[in-house]
Design a protein around this motif. Structure first.
Motif, mmCIF file in Angstrom:
data_model
loop_
_atom_site.group_PDB
_atom_site.id
_atom_site.type_symbol
_atom_site.label_atom_id
_atom_site.label_comp_id
_atom_site.label_asym_id
_atom_site.label_seq_id
_atom_site.Cartn_x
_atom_site.Cartn_y
_atom_site.Cartn_z
ATOM 1 N N ASN A 56 0.820 -1.204 0.000
ATOM 2 C CA ASN A 56 0.000 0.000 0.000
ATOM 3 C C ASN A 56 0.863 1.268 0.000
ATOM 4 O O ASN A 56 0.635 2.202 0.760
ATOM 5 C CB ASN A 56 -0.965 -0.013 1.190
ATOM 6 N N THR A 57 1.877 1.260 -0.862
ATOM 7 C CA THR A 57 2.841 2.360 -0.952
ATOM 8 C C THR A 57 2.763 2.986 -2.341
ATOM 9 O O THR A 57 2.776 2.267 -3.342
ATOM 10 C CB THR A 57 4.270 1.827 -0.720
ATOM 11 N N PRO A 58 2.690 4.311 -2.416
ATOM 12 C CA PRO A 58 2.633 4.961 -3.734
ATOM 13 C C PRO A 58 3.901 4.714 -4.562
ATOM 14 O O PRO A 58 4.959 4.418 -4.017
ATOM 15 C CB PRO A 58 2.506 6.448 -3.408
ATOM 16 N N ALA A 59 3.772 4.884 -5.869
ATOM 17 C CA ALA A 59 4.898 4.696 -6.769
ATOM 18 C C ALA A 59 4.908 5.807 -7.822
ATOM 19 O O ALA A 59 3.859 6.239 -8.282
ATOM 20 C CB ALA A 59 4.810 3.349 -7.461
ATOM 21 N N VAL A 60 6.103 6.235 -8.167
ATOM 22 C CA VAL A 60 6.286 7.190 -9.252
ATOM 23 C C VAL A 60 7.300 6.573 -10.207
ATOM 24 O O VAL A 60 8.356 6.125 -9.788
ATOM 25 C CB VAL A 60 6.813 8.548 -8.737
ATOM 26 N N VAL A 61 6.966 6.563 -11.493
ATOM 27 C CA VAL A 61 7.846 6.024 -12.516
ATOM 28 C C VAL A 61 8.240 7.173 -13.431
ATOM 29 O O VAL A 61 7.367 7.849 -13.979
ATOM 30 C CB VAL A 61 7.158 4.907 -13.329
ATOM 31 N N ILE A 62 9.532 7.390 -13.581
ATOM 32 C CA ILE A 62 10.047 8.387 -14.511
ATOM 33 C C ILE A 62 10.860 7.627 -15.545
ATOM 34 O O ILE A 62 11.807 6.929 -15.195
ATOM 35 C CB ILE A 62 10.918 9.438 -13.799
ATOM 36 N N THR A 63 10.483 7.769 -16.812
ATOM 37 C CA THR A 63 11.112 6.970 -17.854
ATOM 38 C C THR A 63 11.044 7.679 -19.189
ATOM 39 O O THR A 63 10.293 8.638 -19.350
ATOM 40 C CB THR A 63 10.428 5.586 -17.965
ATOM 41 N N LYS A 64 11.830 7.194 -20.149
ATOM 42 C CA LYS A 64 11.659 7.614 -21.532
ATOM 43 C C LYS A 64 11.242 6.429 -22.382
ATOM 44 O O LYS A 64 11.069 6.538 -23.571
ATOM 45 C CB LYS A 64 12.925 8.267 -22.069
ATOM 46 N N SER A 65 11.051 5.301 -21.747
ATOM 47 C CA SER A 65 10.739 4.064 -22.449
ATOM 48 C C SER A 65 9.239 3.878 -22.632
ATOM 49 O O SER A 65 8.446 4.123 -21.722
ATOM 50 C CB SER A 65 11.293 2.881 -21.666
ATOM 51 N N ALA A 66 8.866 3.389 -23.800
ATOM 52 C CA ALA A 66 7.474 3.066 -24.074
ATOM 53 C C ALA A 66 7.071 1.743 -23.425
ATOM 54 O O ALA A 66 5.883 1.429 -23.342
ATOM 55 C CB ALA A 66 7.242 3.003 -25.578
ATOM 56 N N LEU A 67 8.035 0.987 -22.929
ATOM 57 C CA LEU A 67 7.742 -0.310 -22.320
ATOM 58 C C LEU A 67 6.884 -0.188 -21.062
ATOM 59 O O LEU A 67 6.288 -1.174 -20.635
ATOM 60 C CB LEU A 67 9.039 -1.049 -21.995
ATOM 61 N N VAL A 68 6.805 1.000 -20.500
ATOM 62 C CA VAL A 68 5.992 1.202 -19.309
ATOM 63 C C VAL A 68 4.518 0.893 -19.601
ATOM 64 O O VAL A 68 3.756 0.580 -18.691
ATOM 65 C CB VAL A 68 6.185 2.636 -18.745
ATOM 66 N N GLU A 69 4.133 0.923 -20.868
ATOM 67 C CA GLU A 69 2.752 0.586 -21.240
ATOM 68 C C GLU A 69 2.395 -0.834 -20.796
ATOM 69 O O GLU A 69 1.239 -1.112 -20.505
ATOM 70 C CB GLU A 69 2.561 0.671 -22.755
ATOM 71 N N ARG A 70 3.384 -1.710 -20.778
ATOM 72 C CA ARG A 70 3.125 -3.101 -20.389
ATOM 73 C C ARG A 70 2.568 -3.190 -18.968
ATOM 74 O O ARG A 70 1.884 -4.155 -18.631
ATOM 75 C CB ARG A 70 4.408 -3.922 -20.442
ATOM 76 N N ASP A 71 2.885 -2.214 -18.156
ATOM 77 C CA ASP A 71 2.460 -2.228 -16.755
ATOM 78 C C ASP A 71 1.242 -1.353 -16.503
ATOM 79 O O ASP A 71 0.937 -1.019 -15.357
ATOM 80 C CB ASP A 71 3.618 -1.758 -15.870
ATOM 81 N N GLU A 73 -1.981 -1.840 -16.480
ATOM 82 C CA GLU A 73 -3.006 -2.388 -15.575
ATOM 83 C C GLU A 73 -2.535 -2.331 -14.123
ATOM 84 O O GLU A 73 -3.276 -1.929 -13.235
ATOM 85 C CB GLU A 73 -3.330 -3.830 -15.996
ATOM 86 N N LEU A 74 -1.298 -2.676 -13.889
ATOM 87 C CA LEU A 74 -0.732 -2.640 -12.541
ATOM 88 C C LEU A 74 -0.630 -1.202 -12.031
ATOM 89 O O LEU A 74 -0.960 -0.909 -10.879
ATOM 90 C CB LEU A 74 0.638 -3.306 -12.563
ATOM 91 N N LEU A 75 -0.212 -0.304 -12.904
ATOM 92 C CA LEU A 75 -0.121 1.111 -12.528
ATOM 93 C C LEU A 75 -1.501 1.706 -12.254
ATOM 94 O O LEU A 75 -1.663 2.528 -11.351
ATOM 95 C CB LEU A 75 0.594 1.904 -13.625
ATOM 96 N N PHE A 76 -2.506 1.274 -13.004
ATOM 97 C CA PHE A 76 -3.880 1.726 -12.762
ATOM 98 C C PHE A 76 -4.347 1.296 -11.379
ATOM 99 O O PHE A 76 -4.917 2.083 -10.628
ATOM 100 C CB PHE A 76 -4.819 1.179 -13.843
ATOM 101 N N ARG A 77 -4.078 0.027 -11.032
ATOM 102 C CA ARG A 77 -4.468 -0.467 -9.701
ATOM 103 C C ARG A 77 -3.745 0.310 -8.603
ATOM 104 O O ARG A 77 -4.328 0.630 -7.571
ATOM 105 C CB ARG A 77 -4.183 -1.968 -9.591
ATOM 106 N N LEU A 78 -2.473 0.601 -8.830
ATOM 107 C CA LEU A 78 -1.724 1.415 -7.858
ATOM 108 C C LEU A 78 -2.327 2.814 -7.743
ATOM 109 O O LEU A 78 -2.460 3.355 -6.642
ATOM 110 C CB LEU A 78 -0.262 1.526 -8.285
ATOM 111 N N ALA A 79 -2.661 3.408 -8.880
ATOM 112 C CA ALA A 79 -3.220 4.764 -8.875
ATOM 113 C C ALA A 79 -4.534 4.812 -8.117
ATOM 114 O O ALA A 79 -4.803 5.783 -7.398
ATOM 115 C CB ALA A 79 -3.414 5.254 -10.313
ATOM 116 N N LYS A 80 -5.350 3.794 -8.255
ATOM 117 C CA LYS A 80 -6.639 3.747 -7.552
ATOM 118 C C LYS A 80 -6.460 3.440 -6.071
ATOM 119 O O LYS A 80 -7.332 3.743 -5.272
ATOM 120 C CB LYS A 80 -7.565 2.704 -8.190
ATOM 121 N N GLY A 81 -5.352 2.817 -5.705
ATOM 122 C CA GLY A 81 -5.083 2.481 -4.313
ATOM 123 C C GLY A 81 -4.173 3.515 -3.673
ATOM 124 O O GLY A 81 -4.553 4.673 -3.479
ATOM 125 N N PRO A 82 -2.944 3.113 -3.387
ATOM 126 C CA PRO A 82 -2.029 4.012 -2.676
ATOM 127 C C PRO A 82 -1.565 5.203 -3.508
ATOM 128 O O PRO A 82 -1.166 6.221 -2.962
ATOM 129 C CB PRO A 82 -0.844 3.112 -2.328
#
Length: 176
Positions: A56-71, A73-82
């Motif tokens: 239940n800990t927030p996360a911030v991802v800073i990137t230049k990669s398009a591969l972050v799209e793969r995550d 669904e997981l990032l959405f769940r994180l955004a709705k939670g912590p």
């Protein structure tokens, strides 16, 4: 051409073919190792995001990669939670500049597409115009910000390129 010369030419050609085969084999092995490294790195990144969700800990991802799209669904769940946010670094909007400075990074248009896809997936996303290179990218900043907003970015930040060898040049100083 006399036979001895033909034989010498064929031997040289055979040696060159063998050398090229060794070079290609080394390149293939290097490429395979890089792909394996990238796969492991991506799995570590996904595990970090899963851990953030479990703890239940927030996360911030800073990137230049398009591969972050793969995550997404997981990032959405994180955004709705912590809480979660993804920031894509986009220093250039002009493809030629981007290719010259960052030849192995995704193109600006690909990064804007990533912003759009993450925003559509419900992930809070922003843009980081970094680094700003005076005289090269500073005039591109308004177009980058407009394109990012159109793609769905909710916030923006910027970082000016720091050139340590030019310390004090163009800097205001004041005695304390």
């Amino acid at each position: 051409i006399p036979q001895p010369k033909l034989d010498a030419i064929r031997r040289r050609e055979a040696k060159e073919a063998e050398r090229l085969a060794r070079v290609k084999a080394r390149e293939d092995e290097r490429h395979r190792k890089q792909k394996e490294h990238d796969r492991k790195q991506k799995e570590r990144e996904r595990q970090l995001l899963r851990n953030r969700l479990e703890e239940n800990t927030p996360a911030v991802v800073i990137t230049k990669s398009a591969l972050v799209e793969r995550d997404a669904e997981l990032l959405f769940r994180l955004a709705k939670g912590p809480g979660a946010r993804v920031t894509l670094s986009i220093p250039f909007i002009e493809e030629a500049h981007a290719r010259a400075i960052e030849p192995y990074a995704p193109s600006p248009s690909r990064r804007f597409k990533t912003i759009s896809r993450l925003a559509q997936a419900g992930v809070p996303v922003g843009v980081n115009v970094a680094p700003i290179i005076p005289g090269l990218t500073d005039e591109q900043m308004p177009r980058i910000l407009a394109a990012a907003k159109e793609a769905g970015a909710q916030c923006a930040a910027w970082v000016l390129l720091r050139l340590p060898g030019l310390a004090g040049v163009g800097r205001l100083s004041r005695k304390l």
